[in-house]
Design an enzyme around this catalytic site. Structure first.
Site, mmCIF file in Angstrom:
data_model
loop_
_atom_site.group_PDB
_atom_site.id
_atom_site.type_symbol
_atom_site.label_atom_id
_atom_site.label_comp_id
_atom_site.label_asym_id
_atom_site.label_seq_id
_atom_site.Cartn_x
_atom_site.Cartn_y
_atom_site.Cartn_z
ATOM 1 N N THR A 1 91.241 -67.003 4.314
ATOM 2 C CA THR A 1 90.765 -67.942 3.113
ATOM 3 C C THR A 1 89.557 -66.912 2.570
ATOM 4 O O THR A 1 88.691 -66.288 3.306
ATOM 5 C CB THR A 1 89.975 -69.077 3.953
ATOM 6 O OG1 THR A 1 91.257 -70.148 4.091
ATOM 7 C CG2 THR A 1 89.205 -69.918 2.855
ATOM 8 N N HIS B 1 101.312 -74.351 6.266
ATOM 9 C CA HIS B 1 100.168 -74.348 7.025
ATOM 10 C C HIS B 1 100.202 -75.434 7.860
ATOM 11 O O HIS B 1 99.759 -76.447 7.569
ATOM 12 C CB HIS B 1 98.902 -74.236 6.331
ATOM 13 C CG HIS B 1 97.753 -73.601 7.302
ATOM 14 N ND1 HIS B 1 97.563 -73.612 8.121
ATOM 15 C CD2 HIS B 1 96.653 -73.172 6.600
ATOM 16 C CE1 HIS B 1 96.693 -73.327 8.536
ATOM 17 N NE2 HIS B 1 95.637 -73.101 7.712
ATOM 18 N N ASN C 1 95.245 -75.216 12.302
ATOM 19 C CA ASN C 1 93.846 -75.174 12.076
ATOM 20 C C ASN C 1 93.064 -76.442 11.770
ATOM 21 O O ASN C 1 92.039 -76.491 10.988
ATOM 22 C CB ASN C 1 93.562 -74.060 11.008
ATOM 23 C CG ASN C 1 93.749 -72.735 11.409
ATOM 24 O OD1 ASN C 1 94.347 -72.269 12.614
ATOM 25 N ND2 ASN C 1 93.510 -71.773 10.612
ATOM 26 N N TYR D 1 94.227 -78.912 9.771
ATOM 27 C CA TYR D 1 94.485 -79.576 8.224
ATOM 28 C C TYR D 1 95.545 -80.401 8.326
ATOM 29 O O TYR D 1 96.000 -80.891 9.787
ATOM 30 C CB TYR D 1 94.925 -78.234 7.394
ATOM 31 C CG TYR D 1 93.775 -77.296 7.068
ATOM 32 C CD1 TYR D 1 92.342 -77.736 6.556
ATOM 33 C CD2 TYR D 1 93.781 -75.780 7.567
ATOM 34 C CE1 TYR D 1 91.553 -76.761 6.570
ATOM 35 C CE2 TYR D 1 92.729 -75.102 7.482
ATOM 36 C CZ TYR D 1 91.605 -75.490 7.087
ATOM 37 O OH TYR D 1 90.603 -74.567 6.683
ATOM 38 N N ASN E 1 88.316 -77.834 13.802
ATOM 39 C CA ASN E 1 87.785 -78.804 13.119
ATOM 40 C C ASN E 1 88.149 -80.132 13.844
ATOM 41 O O ASN E 1 88.548 -81.388 13.057
ATOM 42 C CB ASN E 1 88.771 -78.928 11.650
ATOM 43 C CG ASN E 1 88.525 -77.907 10.845
ATOM 44 O OD1 ASN E 1 87.467 -77.328 10.363
ATOM 45 N ND2 ASN E 1 89.606 -77.324 10.293
#
Length: 319
Positions: free
Chosen positions: A38, A129, A132, A134, A189
């Site tokens: 990112t 993805h 992480n 998400y 996260n």
């Protein structure tokens, strides 16, 4: 200033990271992969001309690059200035970047957060993805997924959404052009799982049913996003279970990258921070050369040059 890279073997012995590899229909000249990073430099969610230079700098003939995470709809964007690919303008923004990679003989996969219409994309393939913390990872992890329908509860239910995305993307572009990134051991996260070993193994086994090209797994030592931690956990059971190309990432150096490929623990190794700071990373590995240090303070700024395309190549760094 740079850091001395750790040597791996004698000059006469080819490093495992630098050996060729056949990934499905793609012939790779080495196993050093640009990890998805990112960068927050896609103003208005449109890939910019300066990204042409960024990706081109890190391209080598037969090298595999994975793009930064890219949104497939206006509801899939969670950060400012990350690229999208759901409008014609966004797709057109990516085309010169892909062309620049192809002109230098590279192979370019686009990482997307979840499914969408991808048949019009100009990339060689797609990495989904699923890591992480998400949306896909939130379905997978039992400490986050509190649903009571057929997408929650049992491991089979929690993994259902991930497999539906895999199936949808594979149907659109072909399973031989699809990869999936996973981080079963990570707590990014606030997204942990109570039994990551079982989760990772189940995902690896079930993915074989879909015949996708590769599985890309973040190492257990990267429990948090930025620093490695000591752990006895391993992705080796996932490696043994998955029948396609197995890629690992997470805190790798030249030395342990060579070790994991050399001992059969992985086919490919993705490098993030070191590839960011060293656009000619495979060449530096070949020469056992010093590495530029990365500057964490510029990782997520919006500057089109500083911390993005201004890291020197080996020849410039030696002057």
């Amino acid at each position: 200033m740079g850091e001395t890279n750790q040597k791996s073997g004698s000059p006469q012995q080819q490093q495992p990271l630098l050996t060729p590899y056949k990934m499905g229909n793609f012939s790779l000249s080495h196993r050093v992969v640009l990890a998805p990073l990112t960068r927050m430099r896609s103003y208005g969610h449109i890939a910019q001309p300066h990204a042409v230079l960024f990706y081109s700098q890190r391209t080598s003939p037969g090298g595999l690059l994975i793009s930064e995470a890219t949104g497939v709809s206006d509801t899939s964007i969670g950060y400012p200035n990350v690229p999208g690919i759901w409008t014609k303008e966004q797709i057109e923004g990516w085309k010169p970047i892909v062309n620049a990679v192809h002109e230098k003989g590279g192979i370019f996969f686009c990482q997307i957060w979840h499914s969408g219409r991808v048949s019009d994309y100009c990339f060689d393939g797609v990495e989904i993805h699923g890591a992480n913390g998400y949306i896909i990872d939130q379905f997978l992890k039992d400490q986050v997924n509190d649903r009571t329908d057929h997408y929650g509860g049992t491991m089979e239910n929690r993994c259902r959404f991930a497999f539906e995305v895999v199936e949808a993307v594979a149907k659109e572009i072909g399973a031989d052009r699809v990869g999936l990134r996973l981080s079963p051991f990570a707590d990014y996260n606030d997204c942990p799982d109570s039994n990551p070993e079982a989760l990772g193994l189940y995902m690896a086994q079930e993915l074989n049913k879909y015949g996708i090209l590769y599985c890309h797994v973040i190492e257990p030592r990267m429990i948090t996003q930025f620093e490695a931690h000591d752990t006895h956990n391993s992705v080796l059971p996932m490696r043994k279970a998955f029948k396609g190309t197995f890629m690992v990432a997470g805190g790798y150096t030249q030395r342990d990258g060579n070790e994991v490929v050399g001992n059969g623990g992985a086919d490919l190794v993705a490098f993030g921070r070191w590839f960011l700071a060293n656009p000619d990373l495979p060449r530096r590995f070949e020469l056992n050369a010093k590495l530029n240090k990365y500057d964490r303070s510029t990782f997520y700024t919006h500057d089109p040059v500083v911390g993005y395309t201004d890291y020197p190549f080996l020849e410039a760094a030696d002057k």
